[in-house]
Design a protein around this motif. Structure first.
Motif, PDB file in Angstrom:
ATOM      1  N   TYR A  32     111.260 150.620  54.803  1.00  0.00           N
ATOM      2  CA  TYR A  32     110.183 150.978  55.013  1.00  0.00           C
ATOM      3  C   TYR A  32     109.536 149.616  54.876  1.00  0.00           C
ATOM      4  CZ  TYR A  32     105.680 153.023  53.865  1.00  0.00           C
ATOM      5  OH  TYR A  32     104.141 152.826  53.786  1.00  0.00           O
ATOM      6  N   TYR A  36      99.486 145.063  55.399  1.00  0.00           N
ATOM      7  CA  TYR A  36      98.173 145.137  54.748  1.00  0.00           C
ATOM      8  C   TYR A  36      97.446 144.369  55.134  1.00  0.00           C
ATOM      9  CZ  TYR A  36     100.117 148.002  50.883  1.00  0.00           C
ATOM     10  OH  TYR A  36     101.065 149.395  50.074  1.00  0.00           O
ATOM     11  N   GLN A  38      93.757 141.429  53.874  1.00  0.00           N
ATOM     12  CA  GLN A  38      93.336 141.577  52.455  1.00  0.00           C
ATOM     13  C   GLN A  38      92.098 141.064  52.801  1.00  0.00           C
ATOM     14  OE1 GLN A  38      95.007 140.193  49.211  1.00  0.00           O
ATOM     15  NE2 GLN A  38      93.573 140.386  47.656  1.00  0.00           N
ATOM     16  N   LYS A  42      88.295 141.528  48.187  1.00  0.00           N
ATOM     17  CA  LYS A  42      88.738 142.982  48.058  1.00  0.00           C
ATOM     18  C   LYS A  42      90.329 143.233  48.181  1.00  0.00           C
ATOM     19  CE  LYS A  42      84.343 143.375  49.680  1.00  0.00           C
ATOM     20  NZ  LYS A  42      84.475 143.716  50.862  1.00  0.00           N
ATOM     21  N   ARG A  43      90.713 144.179  47.875  1.00  0.00           N
ATOM     22  CA  ARG A  43      91.545 144.678  47.578  1.00  0.00           C
ATOM     23  C   ARG A  43      92.830 144.795  48.705  1.00  0.00           C
ATOM     24  NH1 ARG A  43      91.867 150.467  49.230  1.00  0.00           N
ATOM     25  NH2 ARG A  43      89.837 151.282  49.729  1.00  0.00           N
ATOM     26  N   PRO A  44      94.266 144.624  48.593  1.00  0.00           N
ATOM     27  CA  PRO A  44      94.764 144.929  49.678  1.00  0.00           C
ATOM     28  C   PRO A  44      94.787 146.350  50.094  1.00  0.00           C
ATOM     29  CG  PRO A  44      95.619 143.864  47.750  1.00  0.00           C
ATOM     30  CD  PRO A  44      94.220 144.167  47.039  1.00  0.00           C
ATOM     31  N   LEU A  46      96.412 149.142  53.311  1.00  0.00           N
ATOM     32  CA  LEU A  46      97.427 149.041  54.358  1.00  0.00           C
ATOM     33  C   LEU A  46      96.656 149.858  55.620  1.00  0.00           C
ATOM     34  CD1 LEU A  46     100.155 150.914  54.366  1.00  0.00           C
ATOM     35  CD2 LEU A  46      98.742 152.658  54.414  1.00  0.00           C
ATOM     36  N   ASP A  49     102.088 151.254  58.849  1.00  0.00           N
ATOM     37  CA  ASP A  49     103.781 150.899  57.968  1.00  0.00           C
ATOM     38  C   ASP A  49     104.437 151.904  59.051  1.00  0.00           C
ATOM     39  OD1 ASP A  49     103.334 153.581  55.714  1.00  0.00           O
ATOM     40  OD2 ASP A  49     102.698 153.544  57.973  1.00  0.00           O
ATOM     41  N   ARG A  51     108.463 153.280  59.865  1.00  0.00           N
ATOM     42  CA  ARG A  51     110.501 153.391  58.987  1.00  0.00           C
ATOM     43  C   ARG A  51     111.305 153.411  60.121  1.00  0.00           C
ATOM     44  NH1 ARG A  51     105.847 156.494  56.491  1.00  0.00           N
ATOM     45  NH2 ARG A  51     106.549 156.080  54.226  1.00  0.00           N
ATOM     46  N   PHE A  89      99.374 140.435  54.850  1.00  0.00           N
ATOM     47  CA  PHE A  89     100.778 140.788  54.028  1.00  0.00           C
ATOM     48  C   PHE A  89     101.224 142.004  54.808  1.00  0.00           C
ATOM     49  CE2 PHE A  89      99.501 138.108  50.642  1.00  0.00           C
ATOM     50  CZ  PHE A  89      97.898 137.758  50.308  1.00  0.00           C
ATOM     51  N   LEU A 102     108.225 147.559  46.758  1.00  0.00           N
ATOM     52  CA  LEU A 102     107.875 146.676  47.743  1.00  0.00           C
ATOM     53  C   LEU A 102     107.954 145.204  47.417  1.00  0.00           C
ATOM     54  CD1 LEU A 102     104.083 148.368  49.032  1.00  0.00           C
ATOM     55  CD2 LEU A 102     107.228 148.510  50.506  1.00  0.00           C
ATOM     56  N   PHE A 104     106.757 141.752  49.128  1.00  0.00           N
ATOM     57  CA  PHE A 104     105.841 141.127  49.766  1.00  0.00           C
ATOM     58  C   PHE A 104     106.184 139.679  50.633  1.00  0.00           C
ATOM     59  CE2 PHE A 104     102.203 144.064  49.845  1.00  0.00           C
ATOM     60  CZ  PHE A 104     102.572 145.082  48.559  1.00  0.00           C
TER      61      PHE A 104
ATOM     62  N   PHE B  91      95.931 143.852  39.699  1.00  0.00           N
ATOM     63  CA  PHE B  91      95.787 144.677  40.902  1.00  0.00           C
ATOM     64  C   PHE B  91      96.624 146.060  40.548  1.00  0.00           C
ATOM     65  CE2 PHE B  91      93.212 143.664  44.816  1.00  0.00           C
ATOM     66  CZ  PHE B  91      92.783 142.574  44.507  1.00  0.00           C
ATOM     67  N   ASN B 100     109.956 154.987  49.573  1.00  0.00           N
ATOM     68  CA  ASN B 100     109.401 154.477  50.608  1.00  0.00           C
ATOM     69  C   ASN B 100     107.831 155.175  50.906  1.00  0.00           C
ATOM     70  OD1 ASN B 100     111.681 152.784  52.070  1.00  0.00           O
ATOM     71  ND2 ASN B 100     112.621 154.901  52.172  1.00  0.00           N
ATOM     72  N   GLN B 103     101.846 152.260  49.316  1.00  0.00           N
ATOM     73  CA  GLN B 103     101.207 152.080  47.726  1.00  0.00           C
ATOM     74  C   GLN B 103      99.386 151.238  48.357  1.00  0.00           C
ATOM     75  OE1 GLN B 103     102.650 149.175  45.327  1.00  0.00           O
ATOM     76  NE2 GLN B 103     105.392 149.237  45.843  1.00  0.00           N
ATOM     77  N   PHE B 105      96.252 150.231  46.727  1.00  0.00           N
ATOM     78  CA  PHE B 105      95.539 149.068  45.221  1.00  0.00           C
ATOM     79  C   PHE B 105      94.152 149.581  45.539  1.00  0.00           C
ATOM     80  CE2 PHE B 105      99.234 145.698  45.445  1.00  0.00           C
ATOM     81  CZ  PHE B 105      99.794 145.880  46.594  1.00  0.00           C
ATOM     82  N   GLY B 106      93.928 149.263  43.818  1.00  0.00           N
ATOM     83  CA  GLY B 106      92.906 148.966  43.094  1.00  0.00           C
ATOM     84  C   GLY B 106      91.943 147.734  43.697  1.00  0.00           C
ATOM     85  N   ASP B 107      90.716 148.168  43.038  1.00  0.00           N
ATOM     86  CA  ASP B 107      89.675 146.416  43.649  1.00  0.00           C
ATOM     87  C   ASP B 107      90.366 145.262  42.806  1.00  0.00           C
ATOM     88  OD1 ASP B 107      86.861 148.788  43.984  1.00  0.00           O
ATOM     89  OD2 ASP B 107      87.810 148.396  45.605  1.00  0.00           O
TER      90      ASP B 107
END
Lengths: 114, 114
Positions: A32, A36, A38, A42-44, A46, A49, A51, A89, A102, A104, B91, B100, B103, B105-107
């Motif tokens: 998988y 991401y 970013q 800010k947050r990463p 998605l 993705d 598979r 990422f 995961l 990274f 985070f 798989n 995820q 993420f929060g801020d």
């Protein structure tokens, strides 16, 4: 355990050009591979993705390709826009954790100039 | 649909003080992850939980760090005593399912230890 390498660390393109970011992974059992985005402060998030049972996946201007034999996967962004500027990422699931974790890559800073 | 919620967003405190970071995962998600992000080390996984149980804390840097998940909707990451080198963005992320899965993420909490 899994190790993910990401290249390049920085990428500058002109608006409208294509951008490609490449990642390699070490564990052939990984199956998988998310990407991401970013933005600064800010947050990463998605963005796409894939598979391991699929070789390519597209979503509008972005696509991801996977080469299981070579153990590498790539993010392709076409017709880049200034709002694509961010750090990207890649990640791979870690088989030695039952694919729960995961691992990274170190990130690619993409700058799209108008 | 609420995402992962973290608090506080920013924390500035003096060396030696106790710091508590909080996270509320997405409702129904059974995995919760704590990450630390710095320029030097990138995105590091500290610990993750499955159904409120810690599964892997091998990323926790030292005994000054501890994490708990008393119920499915709340987790804390505590640093005691804090040190300047703990300054980073922390985070929290959550996911649904065994393996798989993406995820979310929060801020993040931007932590500065003076």
């Amino acid at each position: 355990g899994e190790n993910v390498e990401q290249h390049p660390s920085t990428l500058s393109v002109q608006e409208g050009d294509s951008a490609v970011i490449k990642c390699t992974y070490s564990d052939s059992a990984s199956n998988y591979f998310p990407w991401y985005k970013q933005e600064l402060g800010k947050r990463p998030q998605l963005i796409i993705d894939i598979r391991s049972n699929v070789g390519e996946k597209k979503d509008q201007r972005i696509a991801v390709t996977l080469n299981k034999t070579a153990k590498h996967f790539s993010l392709h962004i076409t017709e880049t826009q200034p709002e694509d500027s961010a750090v990207y990422f890649c990640a791979a699931s870690a088989a030695n954790t039952g694919f729960q974790k995961l691992v990274f890559g170190t990130g690619t800073r993409l700058l799209v100039s108008p | 649909d609420a995402g992962v919620i973290q608090s506080p967003r920013h924390e500035v405190t003096e060396m030696g003080q106790e710091v508590t970071l909080r996270c509320k995962p997405i409702s129904g998600h059974d995995y919760l992850f704590w990450y630390r992000q710095t320029m030097m080390r990138g995105l590091e996984l500290l610990i993750y939980f499955n159904n409120n149980v810690p599964i892997d804390d091998s990323g926790m840097p030292e005994d000054r760090f501890s994490a708990k998940m008393p119920n499915a909707s709340f987790s804390t990451l505590k640093i005691q005593p804090s040190e300047p080198r703990d300054s980073a963005v922390y985070f929290c992320a959550s996911s649904l399912g065994a393996a798989n899965q993406p995820q979310h993420f929060g801020d993040g909490t931007r932590l500065s230890i003076l």
